[in-house]
Scaffold this active site. Structure first.
Site, mmCIF file in Angstrom:
data_model
loop_
_atom_site.group_PDB
_atom_site.id
_atom_site.type_symbol
_atom_site.label_atom_id
_atom_site.label_comp_id
_atom_site.label_asym_id
_atom_site.label_seq_id
_atom_site.Cartn_x
_atom_site.Cartn_y
_atom_site.Cartn_z
ATOM 1 N N SER A 194 23.707 42.334 41.706
ATOM 2 C CA SER A 194 23.799 42.121 43.145
ATOM 3 C C SER A 194 23.246 43.327 43.893
ATOM 4 O O SER A 194 23.532 44.471 43.554
ATOM 5 C CB SER A 194 25.265 41.884 43.529
ATOM 6 O OG SER A 194 25.376 41.527 44.876
ATOM 7 N N GLY A 231 20.747 38.859 43.831
ATOM 8 C CA GLY A 231 20.305 40.240 43.936
ATOM 9 C C GLY A 231 19.434 40.517 45.137
ATOM 10 O O GLY A 231 19.009 41.653 45.347
ATOM 11 N N GLU A 265 20.160 32.219 43.262
ATOM 12 C CA GLU A 265 21.541 32.246 43.751
ATOM 13 C C GLU A 265 21.734 33.324 44.820
ATOM 14 O O GLU A 265 22.562 34.226 44.669
ATOM 15 C CB GLU A 265 22.503 32.500 42.591
ATOM 16 C CG GLU A 265 22.414 31.482 41.457
ATOM 17 C CD GLU A 265 23.204 31.921 40.233
ATOM 18 O OE1 GLU A 265 23.880 32.973 40.304
ATOM 19 O OE2 GLU A 265 23.143 31.225 39.206
ATOM 20 N N PRO A 266 20.984 33.265 45.917
ATOM 21 C CA PRO A 266 21.156 34.286 46.957
ATOM 22 C C PRO A 266 22.495 34.148 47.664
ATOM 23 O O PRO A 266 22.926 33.043 47.983
ATOM 24 C CB PRO A 266 19.993 34.007 47.914
ATOM 25 C CG PRO A 266 19.708 32.546 47.731
ATOM 26 C CD PRO A 266 19.995 32.255 46.287
ATOM 27 N N GLY A 267 23.155 35.266 47.892
ATOM 28 C CA GLY A 267 24.398 35.267 48.646
ATOM 29 C C GLY A 267 24.260 36.149 49.870
ATOM 30 O O GLY A 267 24.103 35.663 50.991
ATOM 31 N N ARG A 268 24.266 37.465 49.640
ATOM 32 C CA ARG A 268 24.196 38.404 50.759
ATOM 33 C C ARG A 268 22.904 38.217 51.568
ATOM 34 O O ARG A 268 22.872 38.521 52.760
ATOM 35 C CB ARG A 268 24.343 39.839 50.264
ATOM 36 C CG ARG A 268 23.161 40.380 49.500
ATOM 37 C CD ARG A 268 23.353 41.846 49.101
ATOM 38 N NE ARG A 268 24.284 41.995 48.001
ATOM 39 C CZ ARG A 268 25.451 42.628 48.106
ATOM 40 N NH1 ARG A 268 25.824 43.150 49.263
ATOM 41 N NH2 ARG A 268 26.244 42.741 47.062
ATOM 42 N N TYR A 314 34.805 47.299 46.664
ATOM 43 C CA TYR A 314 34.392 46.306 45.670
ATOM 44 C C TYR A 314 32.897 46.025 45.651
ATOM 45 O O TYR A 314 32.366 45.550 44.649
ATOM 46 C CB TYR A 314 35.149 44.990 45.909
ATOM 47 C CG TYR A 314 36.647 45.134 45.829
ATOM 48 C CD1 TYR A 314 37.247 45.732 44.721
ATOM 49 C CD2 TYR A 314 37.474 44.699 46.852
ATOM 50 C CE1 TYR A 314 38.617 45.876 44.643
ATOM 51 C CE2 TYR A 314 38.852 44.841 46.786
ATOM 52 C CZ TYR A 314 39.418 45.430 45.673
ATOM 53 O OH TYR A 314 40.778 45.576 45.601
ATOM 54 N N ASP A 315 32.222 46.291 46.757
ATOM 55 C CA ASP A 315 30.793 45.983 46.836
ATOM 56 C C ASP A 315 29.945 47.233 47.040
ATOM 57 O O ASP A 315 28.736 47.143 47.231
ATOM 58 C CB ASP A 315 30.545 44.983 47.978
ATOM 59 C CG ASP A 315 29.210 44.288 47.868
ATOM 60 O OD1 ASP A 315 28.821 43.943 46.744
ATOM 61 O OD2 ASP A 315 28.551 44.097 48.903
ATOM 62 N N CYS A 343 49.293 51.877 55.517
ATOM 63 C CA CYS A 343 49.959 53.131 55.168
ATOM 64 C C CYS A 343 49.386 53.769 53.905
ATOM 65 O O CYS A 343 49.919 54.770 53.426
ATOM 66 C CB CYS A 343 51.458 52.886 54.988
ATOM 67 S SG CYS A 343 52.305 52.470 56.521
#
Length: 394
Positions: A194, A231, A265-268, A314-315, A343
Site C-alpha cells: 500500500s 498501492g 484494487e485501488p483504495g486510497r 496503522y497507515d 488520556c
C-alpha cells in the site's frame, strides 16, 4: 428499519472548505468535522479510466467503507475488492453483480466462504494449501486466483509478510494441488504494498504473473484473470501518471491478449483526497524555558489517534495541520505540538511544527484524510468520532 441516506449538499465549481466551516458553526459542535467531497471520488475514477483504460478498478472497501462512497462507485460501474462477509454484504446491497466483486482475502472463515457461495461471489484469492483444501470442501466451483508475493522496495505499508506465496515455487505447487483436486485456477494476483512509490515494482510482478500463466497453460488451465492489486497514491496525481505509464507498458509487453481480464484494487487512490478533517482546539498549554520565555505551545484537539488519526499509527501517515486565521502572518509562530483528546500519552498527532499562537476554539484542518481513517476510528475514552458532511459538484 434501514438507516436514512445522509443529505448531500451541492456546490458549484470548487468546494470552499472555509465557507463550509462558517456555515456549520463548529463552535457549537463537540465533534470534529469530516468533510467528504464525493465529486473528488468521481474525478479520480475518470482519471483512472483515462490513464489505465484496460484495467478495471475494484475499489478496496477496507480503505473507506462509507456507504455513500461505496454507493457512488457502484453507480459509476466500479468493481469491489472485499475481504469479509460484511464487506461483500455491503456491496451487494447496492445492486452490484457478483462478477464485480473479488473476495481478495486469502484466509477466510468458512462462514464467509459459505456466504460468498450463497451469493455467487466466485472470484477469490488463495496463497496457501490449507485455503485450497478449504475451498475444495466448502466452495469447489469457485474461481481460484493464486496470490503471490512481489513487494515494492518502497511502500508505505508492505504486505508481503502476511500475504502472498513464493512466486517461483509455492505458487506452482498450489496450482498443481488445485489441479489434483479438480478445482479451477482462473488467474493470479499480487499486491506490491500500500502506498507504493517504486515505479518498477509493478513490472517485476506482472512478469512473474506471466510466467505463472504459462505454467497454468501447461496444466491445462485457460487462465484469463490478472489482479495487479493496489498501492496507487491517493494525493499525488503526477506520481500516479508515472505509475500508470509503467503499468501500461508492462501489461502490453506481457499480456497483449485482450481476452485476459485485468483488474486492480485501488483504495486510497479514490478516497484519500476526498476528505478534509476539521478539528477544534478545546485546550491549550504553554511551556516556558528556564528564562521564562514561551518555548512551546501544546494544543489539544477533539480528535486523535483513537479516532481519525489512527492513520498515523496503522497507515504510517504524516498529517499536516493548517489553520484558518486571516491575520496569521502578523502573529508570532511558535514551536507547537498537537495532542488528541484522550488520556493516553500515545495520543499524539503532530510535533516539531510551527504555528501561529492559536487559542481555544480555533480550528485546524487536515487534508487527504479519506483513506484508512474513519473505518478504524473508535469512541475511546468516550470521545465521539467525527461527524461527516457530504458534498457533490452540480
Amino acid at each position: 428499519m434501514a438507516a436514512a441516506t445522509p443529505e448531500i449538499q451541492f456546490y458549484e465549481r470548487e468546494l470552499n472548505i472555509r465557507r463550509v466551516i462558517e456555515e456549520c458553526d463548529l463552535q457549537r459542535l463537540d465533534q470534529a468535522l469530516n468533510i467528504c467531497d464525493l465529486s473528488s471520488v468521481e474525478r479520480k475514477l475518470r482519471l483512472w479510466q483515462k490513464l489505465l483504460p484496460r484495467i478495471k478498478p475494484f475499489y478496496a472497501v477496507k480503505c473507506n467503507d462509507d456507504p455513500m462512497v461505496v454507493r457512488l462507485l457502484a453507480q459509476l460501474g466500479a468493481g469491489f475488492d472485499c475481504a469479509s462477509k460484511n464487506e461483500v454484504k455491503l456491496v451487494l446491497g447496492f445492486d452490484v453483480s457478483p462478477e464485480r466483486i473479488i473476495f481478495a482475502n486469502p484466509c477466510r472463515p468458512v462462514s464467509h466462504l459459505e456466504y460468498a457461495k450463497e451469493h455467487q461471489v466466485s472470484n477469490g484469492t488463495v496463497d496457501n494449501e490449507f485455503e485450497v483444501y478449504k475451498l475444495h470442501t466448502h466452495y469447489p466451483n469457485s474461481n481460484l486466483i493464486v496470490r503471490f508475493k512481489s513487494e515494492a522496495k518502497e511502500a508505505q505499508c508492505p504486505l508481503g509478510d502476511k500475504f502472498g506465496c513464493d512466486a517461483d515455487v509455492d505458487a506452482a505447487a498450489l496450482m498443481l494441488l488445485a489441479k489434483s483436486l479438480e478445482l479451477k485456477v482462473t488467474g493470479t494476483s499480487f499486491h506490491v504494498g500500500s502506498g507504493c512509490s517504486e515505479l518498477q515494482a509493478y513490472d517485476r510482478a506482472i512478469k512473474k504473473a506471466k510466467n505463472l500463466f504459462k505454467f497454468g497453460a501447461l496444466l491445462g488451465y485457460d487462465m484469463d484473470f490478472l489482479d495487479i492489486g493496489g498501492g496507487f497514491p491517493g494525493s499525488d496525481d503526477v506520481k500516479f501518471e508515472k505509475i500508470a505509464e509503467s503499468v501500461n507498458t508492462s501489461v502490453q509487453r506481457h499480456f497483449p491478449d485482450e481476452r485476459v481480464h485485468i483488474i486492480a484494487e485501488p483504495g486510497r487512490f479514490f478516497v484519500a483526497a476526498a476528505c478534509t478533517l476539521v478539528c477544534k482546539i478545546h485546550a491549550k498549554r504553554e511551556i516556558r524555558n528556564e528564562a521564562g520565555k514561551l518555548d512551546t505551545v501544546m494544543y489539544y484537539l477533539n480528535d486523535g489517534v483513537y479516532g481519525s488519526f489512527n492513520c498515523i499509527l496503522y497507515d504510517h501517515q504524516v498529517v499536516i495541520a493548517e489553520h484558518y486565521l486571516d491575520n496569521a502572518e502578523s502573529l508570532p509562530h511558535l514551536k507547537s505540538l498537537i495532542w488528541g483528546p484522550s488520556c493516553d500519552a500515545l495520543d499524539k498527532i503532530s510535533e516539531d511544527l510551527h504555528l501561529p499562537n492559536l487559542n481555544r476554539g480555533d480550528l485546524l484542518g487536515f487534508r487527504n484524510m479519506g483513506a484508512y481513517t474513519m473505518p478504524i476510528a473508535s469512541a475511546f475514552n468516550g470521545f465521539e468520532v467525527p461527524k461527516t458532511l457530504y458534498f457533490q459538484a452540480i
